[in-house]
Write an enzyme that holds these catalytic residues in place. Structure first.
Site, PDB file in Angstrom:
ATOM      1  CD  GLU A  44      69.695  32.647  49.349  1.00 18.83           C
ATOM      2  OE1 GLU A  44      69.894  32.700  50.583  1.00 18.83           O
ATOM      3  OE2 GLU A  44      68.813  33.326  48.783  1.00 18.83           O
ATOM      4  CE  LYS A 133      67.047  37.359  53.087  1.00 16.08           C
ATOM      5  NZ  LYS A 133      68.008  36.319  53.507  1.00 16.08           N
TER       6      LYS A 133
END
Length: 213
Positions: A44, A133
């Site tokens: 990411e 998340k």
């Protein structure tokens, strides 16, 4: 690679390495290649990093088969679309923004919104997010994750914040489908690559062992 395939790849690798900061193109490529060699195959790049969209595009081009590349710190629908246009295969946010989720769903890619409560997790799930998340995870730790998963066991939680090789096994045992890891892996552009490889391999080993027990 469709949404299901990317979700599966993230779950299989179990670790999303977060690259955040001032890195030039060559540094980002070298870091990403080192991470994949260490068994970390989901990467990411946060949008508050230097030239993040260009870095995402370059990583997609270079690591097309060896890793899935996502955009992090995606806070708005506009940022979501920009990241998708740059080639991001998944989006990660610190917040739950339903417009961003809708943009990702329309594009057929996973969006992992930041949640902290059961209500937020359920809202994200109802909007179509298969994984969320859990952030900031370190505030309440693995025990909180385990408590959330008891009634919400059809949601894939990806705890992020304060994850290290010392506690990642506890999060996996508490039910995390993957974890997001920042400075415990990537500390800076000048970080020794052998050290980065060692950290990635160690985290990979701890996750694999925790999954077997």
């Amino acid at each position: 690679m469709n949404e299901h395939a990317v979700n599966t790849r993230i779950k299989e690798t179990g670790i999303i390495a977060i690259i955040r900061g001032a890195f030039d193109e060559a540094q980002v490529l070298e870091i990403a290649e080192t991470l994949t060699k260490g068994g970390v195959e989901a990467i990411e790049v946060t949008l508050n990093s230097t030239d993040a969209l260009a870095r995402i595009s370059k990583l997609r081009e270079t690591l097309a088969t060896s890793a899935v590349i996502g955009a992090g710190t995606v806070r708005t629908a506009l940022q979501a679309q920009q990241a998708i246009d740059a080639g991001a295969q998944f989006l990660v946010s610190p917040n739950l923004d339903l417009e961003s989720v809708a943009v990702a769903k329309a594009a057929g890619i996973p969006h992992l919104p930041g949640v902290f409560t059961g209500s937020e997790a359920q809202t994200a799930h109802a909007a179509g997010c298969k994984m969320v998340k859990l952030f900031p995870a370190h505030m309440l730790g693995p025990a909180y994750l385990k408590a959330l998963r008891a009634p919400l066991d059809d949601i894939g939680f990806v705890p992020t914040g304060g994850i290290s090789a010392h506690n990642v096994g506890d999060y996996i045992k508490a039910g995390a489908v993957a974890v997001g890891v920042g400075s415990a892996l990537v500390q800076g552009a000048d970080m020794d690559r052998d050290e980065l490889l060692s950290r990635a391999q160690r985290m990979r080993t701890v996750v694999d062992i925790a999954r077997r027990h």
